[in-house]
Design an enzyme around this catalytic site. Sequence first.
Site, PDB file in Angstrom:
ATOM      1  N   ARG A  51     -30.107 -18.838 -94.907  1.00  0.00           N
ATOM      2  CA  ARG A  51     -29.831 -18.238 -96.227  1.00  0.00           C
ATOM      3  C   ARG A  51     -28.399 -17.743 -96.258  1.00  0.00           C
ATOM      4  O   ARG A  51     -27.899 -17.249 -95.237  1.00  0.00           O
ATOM      5  CB  ARG A  51     -30.759 -17.057 -96.504  1.00  0.00           C
ATOM      6  CG  ARG A  51     -32.214 -17.400 -96.496  1.00  0.00           C
ATOM      7  CD  ARG A  51     -32.613 -18.156 -97.733  1.00  0.00           C
ATOM      8  NE  ARG A  51     -33.969 -18.667 -97.577  1.00  0.00           N
ATOM      9  CZ  ARG A  51     -34.491 -19.616 -98.339  1.00  0.00           C
ATOM     10  NH1 ARG A  51     -33.790 -20.165 -99.313  1.00  0.00           N
ATOM     11  NH2 ARG A  51     -35.730 -20.021 -98.133  1.00  0.00           N
ATOM     12  N   ILE A  52     -27.803 -17.819 -97.432  1.00  0.00           N
ATOM     13  CA  ILE A  52     -26.461 -17.260 -97.590  1.00  0.00           C
ATOM     14  C   ILE A  52     -26.636 -15.789 -97.955  1.00  0.00           C
ATOM     15  O   ILE A  52     -27.323 -15.451 -98.930  1.00  0.00           O
ATOM     16  CB  ILE A  52     -25.706 -18.003 -98.707  1.00  0.00           C
ATOM     17  CG1 ILE A  52     -25.527 -19.470 -98.317  1.00  0.00           C
ATOM     18  CG2 ILE A  52     -24.356 -17.340 -98.968  1.00  0.00           C
ATOM     19  CD1 ILE A  52     -25.022 -20.349 -99.447  1.00  0.00           C
ATOM     20  N   HIS A  76     -22.016 -22.138 -86.122  1.00  0.00           N
ATOM     21  CA  HIS A  76     -22.074 -23.272 -87.054  1.00  0.00           C
ATOM     22  C   HIS A  76     -21.843 -24.580 -86.283  1.00  0.00           C
ATOM     23  O   HIS A  76     -20.923 -24.657 -85.455  1.00  0.00           O
ATOM     24  CB  HIS A  76     -21.001 -23.108 -88.139  1.00  0.00           C
ATOM     25  CG  HIS A  76     -21.046 -24.201 -89.148  1.00  0.00           C
ATOM     26  ND1 HIS A  76     -21.974 -24.240 -90.178  1.00  0.00           N
ATOM     27  CD2 HIS A  76     -20.301 -25.324 -89.274  1.00  0.00           C
ATOM     28  CE1 HIS A  76     -21.784 -25.325 -90.890  1.00  0.00           C
ATOM     29  NE2 HIS A  76     -20.788 -26.012 -90.371  1.00  0.00           N
ATOM     30  N   ASP A 104     -17.567 -13.918 -93.693  1.00  0.00           N
ATOM     31  CA  ASP A 104     -16.956 -13.232 -94.829  1.00  0.00           C
ATOM     32  C   ASP A 104     -17.695 -13.658 -96.101  1.00  0.00           C
ATOM     33  O   ASP A 104     -18.804 -14.195 -96.012  1.00  0.00           O
ATOM     34  CB  ASP A 104     -15.439 -13.448 -94.880  1.00  0.00           C
ATOM     35  CG  ASP A 104     -15.053 -14.876 -95.224  1.00  0.00           C
ATOM     36  OD1 ASP A 104     -15.958 -15.698 -95.532  1.00  0.00           O
ATOM     37  OD2 ASP A 104     -13.846 -15.183 -95.202  1.00  0.00           O
TER      38      ASP A 104
END
Length: 210
Positions: A98-99, A116, A148
């Site tokens: 999820r972002i 990542h 960020d």
Amino acid sequence: MRDVSSELAQTCRIVVLASGSGSNLQALLDDPSPDWWVVGVLTDRPDVRALERAAAAGIPGATVDWSDYPDRAAFTEAIADSIAAFEPEYVVLAGFMRILGAAAVQRFPNRIINVHPSLLPAFKGGHAIRDAIEYGVKTTGVTVHFVDEELDHGPIICQESVEVLPGDDEATLHARIQRVEHRLLPKVVQSLALGHLEVTGRKVEGRVSP
Ligand code: GRF
């Protein structure tokens, strides 16, 4: 039995967020350090292997179920509250799909890291391995970075390349990438715990523990 509670109180508290298998969580659990410990595991859905791994290690796990919230902002607020309840120094996104909204990043500035499966800024997003194969790159890799407010964008802590071999499919390349992730992530957490990394703008100064 030795009472380690006062020693643990001195060490860096880490919360891990995961969405699935949790092999990166396992890599942290399998590489214990006197300098940090995983105090909690949070997932965005129930019944995931990462929670079983946490339970097997005797670590509290909980789900902040994405489907219980009307939008990203509400989910972000809820999971940020759950993170804060563990009073962590750092938050590790280890296969968290999820972002997180900007509110979480603002609440834990330069205290959330992500692993990542590409050499950022190439192949951002949730299909980095598939995208790399389709693009035909010969080399991809792993990036560990601070989070960020932009997707897969924050200051880069470390990167390591991984060769794409003829005949690779998503599964074979992912397996090779994960071997690197599992080695890098505990080193990065160790470096953070020891205060060896400093962020200035986009630049991360300092060394990742060997
Ligand atoms: C990892 O390969 C990571 O790069 C990506 O999601 C995967 C999660 O794997 N963000 P696991 O849940 O740690 O096994």
